[in-house]
Design a protein around this motif. Sequence first.
Motif, PDB file in Angstrom:
ATOM      1  N   ASP A 194       0.465   5.054  -2.479  1.00  0.00           N
ATOM      2  CA  ASP A 194       1.174   6.148  -1.809  1.00  0.00           C
ATOM      3  C   ASP A 194       1.473   5.825  -0.350  1.00  0.00           C
ATOM      4  OD1 ASP A 194       1.103   7.749  -4.127  1.00  0.00           O
ATOM      5  OD2 ASP A 194      -0.943   8.381  -3.646  1.00  0.00           O
ATOM      6  N   GLY A 195       1.788   4.579  -0.091  1.00  0.00           N
ATOM      7  CA  GLY A 195       2.178   4.175   1.248  1.00  0.00           C
ATOM      8  C   GLY A 195       1.040   3.906   2.198  1.00  0.00           C
ATOM      9  N   ARG A 196      -0.199   3.890   1.707  1.00  0.00           N
ATOM     10  CA  ARG A 196      -1.342   3.666   2.595  1.00  0.00           C
ATOM     11  C   ARG A 196      -1.557   2.193   2.917  1.00  0.00           C
ATOM     12  NH1 ARG A 196      -6.215   4.825   0.817  1.00  0.00           N
ATOM     13  NH2 ARG A 196      -5.671   4.866  -1.398  1.00  0.00           N
ATOM     14  N   PHE A 197      -1.105   1.308   2.039  1.00  0.00           N
ATOM     15  CA  PHE A 197      -1.305  -0.125   2.242  1.00  0.00           C
ATOM     16  C   PHE A 197       0.012  -0.871   2.042  1.00  0.00           C
ATOM     17  CE2 PHE A 197      -5.356   1.556   0.732  1.00  0.00           C
ATOM     18  CZ  PHE A 197      -6.232   1.100   1.716  1.00  0.00           C
ATOM     19  N   MET A 198       0.123  -1.996   2.744  1.00  0.00           N
ATOM     20  CA  MET A 198       1.285  -2.868   2.593  1.00  0.00           C
ATOM     21  C   MET A 198       0.806  -4.217   2.072  1.00  0.00           C
ATOM     22  SD  MET A 198       4.636  -3.076   2.996  1.00  0.00           S
ATOM     23  CE  MET A 198       5.297  -2.069   4.341  1.00  0.00           C
ATOM     24  N   LEU A 199       1.401  -4.657   0.966  1.00  0.00           N
ATOM     25  CA  LEU A 199       1.096  -5.956   0.375  1.00  0.00           C
ATOM     26  C   LEU A 199       2.164  -6.940   0.834  1.00  0.00           C
ATOM     27  CD1 LEU A 199      -0.888  -7.341  -1.579  1.00  0.00           C
ATOM     28  CD2 LEU A 199       0.609  -6.673  -3.457  1.00  0.00           C
ATOM     29  N   LEU A 200       1.740  -8.007   1.517  1.00  0.00           N
ATOM     30  CA  LEU A 200       2.656  -8.970   2.123  1.00  0.00           C
ATOM     31  C   LEU A 200       2.553 -10.315   1.421  1.00  0.00           C
ATOM     32  CD1 LEU A 200       1.725  -8.167   5.830  1.00  0.00           C
ATOM     33  CD2 LEU A 200       3.728  -7.335   4.620  1.00  0.00           C
ATOM     34  N   PHE A 201       3.694 -10.891   1.065  1.00  0.00           N
ATOM     35  CA  PHE A 201       3.754 -12.196   0.417  1.00  0.00           C
ATOM     36  C   PHE A 201       4.460 -13.182   1.361  1.00  0.00           C
ATOM     37  CE2 PHE A 201       3.590  -9.041  -2.896  1.00  0.00           C
ATOM     38  CZ  PHE A 201       2.727  -9.564  -3.840  1.00  0.00           C
ATOM     39  N   PHE A 202       3.792 -14.310   1.633  1.00  0.00           N
ATOM     40  CA  PHE A 202       4.356 -15.331   2.518  1.00  0.00           C
ATOM     41  C   PHE A 202       4.525 -16.650   1.776  1.00  0.00           C
ATOM     42  CE2 PHE A 202       2.070 -12.363   5.187  1.00  0.00           C
ATOM     43  CZ  PHE A 202       2.913 -12.162   6.267  1.00  0.00           C
TER      44      PHE A 202
END
Length: 422
Positions: A196-204
Amino acid sequence: MNSSSSNVSRQDMLMVKRLQKSALRDETKELIDKLDKLVPAKRTIRRHRSLLKSGRSITQLLSDVLQKITCLNSPTGPTNQTEPQNSHDYDRMYREIFTRALELMLLVDVGSRKVVSMSKGFQKLSEHSRALKGFHLGQHIRFLVHPKCLTWDACKSEEQSRAEGCFRDVVNFLAIRDHSATFYPCVLESKILVSDGRFMLLFFNKIDPRPIGDIFDSLIPSAVKFDWTVFSFDSISSTCFPCDVERILRKSDPGYVEGSFMLAQMCNIWEETSFNAELSNIARLHQISLDLLKALSLQTAVKVSWEGELPCCTVLFRFKVPSLYGIFETQWLQETKIVVDGKPVRTKGYESLFHLQADWEGDGNNALQLVELKTAEIRNDKVCVLSNHLEFSERHWSITGTARHVKTLECSTCYRLRAFRD
């Protein structure tokens, strides 16, 4: 002869790039196959030859991964009653997938910008440091990137980035050994909001496919050294007064006594009252503030030398009023010296570590470059409260970094201080 050598060189470069792309494809395929086996499908899918073994496309697989992570992070737990009620197995499975992945992935808390989980690929950035192994986990992401990336916002949506004309973020992440550091360039490929928008998953993606240990071995820091050289503080290209950063830390924690390299000494001479009367008279005569006059008058004398294979930096400070405003100068004060030997400097509740930075391009800009990380013990966690990138050359010195309020843990300021040779 030169033309032939040039042609061979270009062919070799093309071959290396093809091999790198092939290795990256193989590594990506292996990870996708593992995910495909571990992640249960959310729907029945008709199989055809272009799909994975489960019958899903890669997009459908990522969608299932996202739904499962969102479900597991939900306060109410899994909501799909057709799945097993025991979420601990799922939680363990996804945590294992995430933390063991050799790809570069981060999970960041959107509200605090704190790194709450990271893949094995990211763990390697600090695994060679005895004092700071696993340092990246739990830190505000701003302390983990190069100063030129301080304005980068990890949790800004892709729509916002595109609206600002930024389509591909290149981010340089801090990588550390016992007494050396570098910044590892990565390309942000994608980001996904979960829970619900609490965390951001980042792929590099890596720009350099070599292991970080090999990169450390290939980077040679600058061996620059110079005798005593006098610099004047530049208030135009600096973003704040030299005393401002240290004042933030001292105000946020009354027990803060150690200070950071150069910032503490500049703050001490700034607040020295024995010559305030003379400086105040000059400031009043020329109708400028006392702080501005001190900024215009601050001088530093810097000496960079080597003790064996270890760099050493010694600094002195004084006020010398510009001739435009009159004649007044103090003695050289607040001598401070550091030897970059990998040993932490500890005082009450705080610890500072200095790392010799190896420049990515290998030339070091003919300057001694250091990274200072200051941590505090807060609720049994080692929390970074200040990160400085220092650069010393015969022409200038600069300090760029960020500091946070010790009590609230908010990143309260980003700053750049510069001085140029007289």
